[in-house]
Design a protein around this motif. Structure first.
Motif, mmCIF file in Angstrom:
data_model
loop_
_atom_site.group_PDB
_atom_site.id
_atom_site.type_symbol
_atom_site.label_atom_id
_atom_site.label_comp_id
_atom_site.label_asym_id
_atom_site.label_seq_id
_atom_site.Cartn_x
_atom_site.Cartn_y
_atom_site.Cartn_z
ATOM 1 N N LEU A 215 -36.351 70.483 22.912
ATOM 2 C CA LEU A 215 -36.312 70.727 24.338
ATOM 3 C C LEU A 215 -35.656 69.548 25.077
ATOM 4 O O LEU A 215 -34.891 69.749 26.021
ATOM 5 N N ARG A 216 -35.989 68.310 24.629
ATOM 6 C CA ARG A 216 -35.369 67.131 25.255
ATOM 7 C C ARG A 216 -33.855 67.122 25.062
ATOM 8 O O ARG A 216 -33.110 66.727 25.952
ATOM 9 N N ARG A 217 -33.453 67.514 23.882
ATOM 10 C CA ARG A 217 -32.014 67.518 23.609
ATOM 11 C C ARG A 217 -31.313 68.506 24.540
ATOM 12 O O ARG A 217 -30.270 68.194 25.119
ATOM 13 N N ASN A 218 -31.892 69.666 24.768
ATOM 14 C CA ASN A 218 -31.306 70.649 25.678
ATOM 15 C C ASN A 218 -31.325 70.162 27.122
ATOM 16 O O ASN A 218 -30.381 70.398 27.882
ATOM 17 N N GLU A 219 -32.398 69.474 27.523
ATOM 18 C CA GLU A 219 -32.449 68.912 28.878
ATOM 19 C C GLU A 219 -31.381 67.839 29.050
ATOM 20 O O GLU A 219 -30.754 67.745 30.120
ATOM 21 N N GLN A 220 -31.162 67.026 28.040
ATOM 22 C CA GLN A 220 -30.121 65.991 28.096
ATOM 23 C C GLN A 220 -28.737 66.649 28.209
ATOM 24 O O GLN A 220 -27.898 66.196 28.976
#
Length: 143
Positions: A1-6
């Motif tokens: 999820l963090r990777r997609n937010e980044q």
């Protein structure tokens, strides 16, 4: 999820930069682009003015020519205002020669094919095989 937010954050930053650059480019084109075309528009308008002036001068000179041509029709016999092209279209060559007052049997061709080049040669219009269907009429089977 963090990777997609980044990735989303990076995409928004790229989008904002692109929109800002695009708006600046559009402002440059719309607000300042006409200034780049201005010298060319000035030259085009100068060319048009010069050309129209020259054409007007030529047309002024044609007025005198037109008047002299109209005067010629009153001084010369058988000059028709509408011309004779429609009438001549139906005539044969011999009819044209007879109507012009020349003798129908003695057309002269300068520089005959006899080789001497100095003596004119008389030609009978009938041997030319023209006429019968207008000035440039068809010959049918006579050729």
């Amino acid at each position: 999820l963090r990777r997609n937010e980044q990735k989303l954050l990076t995409s928004r930053q790229d989008y904002d930069k692109f929109v800002s650059d695009l708006c600046g480019y559009m402002e440059e084109v719309m607000d300042r682009g006409w200034k780049d075309l201005h010298p060319m528009l000035v030259k085009l308008s100068q060319f048009d003015a010069t050309l129209s002036t020259e054409e007007a001068n030529c047309c002024k000179a044609m007025y005198g020519v037109t008047e002299k041509l109209k005067e010629m029709s009153t001084r010369h016999v058988n000059v028709k205002a509408g011309g004779r092209l429609k009438e001549l279209e139906t005539w044969s060559l011999s009819s044209v020669v007879q109507a012009s007052g020349e003798a129908a049997g003695s057309l002269t061709i300068e520089g005959s094919g006899s080789g001497d080049g100095d003596l004119p040669q008389s030609v009978n219009p009938e041997t030319l095989q023209v006429g019968g269907g207008g000035l440039f009429g068809n010959l049918g089977s006579s050729r």
